[in-house]
Scaffold this motif. Structure first.
Motif, short mmCIF file in Angstrom:
data_model
loop_
_atom_site.label_atom_id
_atom_site.label_comp_id
_atom_site.label_asym_id
_atom_site.label_seq_id
_atom_site.Cartn_x
_atom_site.Cartn_y
_atom_site.Cartn_z
N ILE A 13 -3.56 -8.11 13.02
CA ILE A 13 -3.88 -8.78 11.76
C ILE A 13 -4.01 -7.75 10.65
O ILE A 13 -3.49 -7.94 9.55
N ALA A 14 -4.69 -6.65 10.92
CA ALA A 14 -4.84 -5.59 9.92
C ALA A 14 -3.48 -5.07 9.50
O ALA A 14 -3.22 -4.84 8.31
N ASP A 15 -2.58 -4.88 10.47
CA ASP A 15 -1.22 -4.40 10.16
C ASP A 15 -0.49 -5.37 9.24
O ASP A 15 0.15 -4.97 8.28
N GLU A 16 -0.59 -6.66 9.56
CA GLU A 16 0.10 -7.68 8.77
C GLU A 16 -0.46 -7.74 7.34
O GLU A 16 0.29 -7.77 6.37
N LEU A 17 -1.79 -7.73 7.21
CA LEU A 17 -2.39 -7.77 5.88
C LEU A 17 -2.07 -6.50 5.09
O LEU A 17 -1.80 -6.55 3.90
N ARG A 18 -2.09 -5.36 5.77
CA ARG A 18 -1.74 -4.09 5.13
C ARG A 18 -0.31 -4.15 4.59
O ARG A 18 -0.02 -3.72 3.48
N GLU A 19 0.59 -4.69 5.40
CA GLU A 19 1.99 -4.82 4.99
C GLU A 19 2.11 -5.73 3.77
O GLU A 19 2.88 -5.44 2.85
N ARG A 20 1.35 -6.81 3.76
CA ARG A 20 1.38 -7.73 2.60
C ARG A 20 0.87 -7.05 1.34
O ARG A 20 1.41 -7.26 0.26
N ILE A 21 -0.17 -6.25 1.50
CA ILE A 21 -0.73 -5.54 0.34
C ILE A 21 0.27 -4.51 -0.17
O ILE A 21 0.58 -4.46 -1.36
N ARG A 22 0.77 -3.69 0.72
CA ARG A 22 1.71 -2.64 0.31
C ARG A 22 3.03 -3.20 -0.17
O ARG A 22 3.70 -2.61 -1.01
N GLY A 23 3.41 -4.38 0.35
CA GLY A 23 4.65 -5.02 -0.07
C GLY A 23 4.51 -5.82 -1.36
O GLY A 23 5.49 -6.35 -1.87
N GLY A 24 3.29 -5.93 -1.87
CA GLY A 24 3.08 -6.64 -3.12
C GLY A 24 2.84 -8.13 -2.98
O GLY A 24 2.67 -8.82 -3.98
N LEU A 25 2.85 -8.65 -1.75
CA LEU A 25 2.57 -10.08 -1.57
C LEU A 25 1.12 -10.40 -1.90
O LEU A 25 0.80 -11.51 -2.31
N LEU A 26 0.25 -9.43 -1.71
CA LEU A 26 -1.14 -9.53 -2.16
C LEU A 26 -1.34 -8.45 -3.21
O LEU A 26 -1.34 -7.27 -2.91
#
Length: 118
Positions: A13-26
């Motif tokens: 979950i941390a990996d997925e959220l981190r990816e969303r943050i770094r990818g600009g989705l969040l």
């Protein structure tokens, strides 16, 4: 959704959220979904989601605001965070150096002879 890969769910979950943050989705300043929403989204328990968010907090990617939620860290992180990272890095280096030096001291000491103990 958390997959049965042998890797703990909170790390996935941390990996997925981190990816969303770094990818600009969040985006910076944007709130994360609530713990309950994330638990439903990832089909995980609340405690697993809280552990994942805790990892992101420790990494400085998100910040909690009492009574408001958890938000993606704004661009230009506070200087204090950078200072803390630098200090932690220095402390790790010092511990590694002390460990190496202790090993050298222990290697130089004569081995204790069990027969000479009282």
């Amino acid at each position: 959704m958390v997959k049965k890969t042998g890797r703990p769910g909170y790390l996935q979950i941390a990996d997925e959220l981190r990816e969303r943050i770094r990818g600009g989705l969040l985006a910076p300043g944007e709130p994360l979904p609530s713990t309950a929403q994330l638990a439903e989204q990832f089909d995980a328990s609340l405690s697993v989601v809280k552990m994942a968010v805790g990892i992101l907090r420790n990494e400085g990617l998100v910040v909690g605001q009492q009574g408001k939620g958890v938000f993606v860290q704004e661009d230009g992180q506070p200087e204090q965070d950078s200072d803390l990272r630098t200090e932690v890095t220095a402390l790790r280096s010092a511990v590694q150096d002390l460990t190496r030096r202790l090993e050298q001291v222990e290697a130089a000491l004569p081995a204790a002879d069990p027969k000479t103990r009282n």
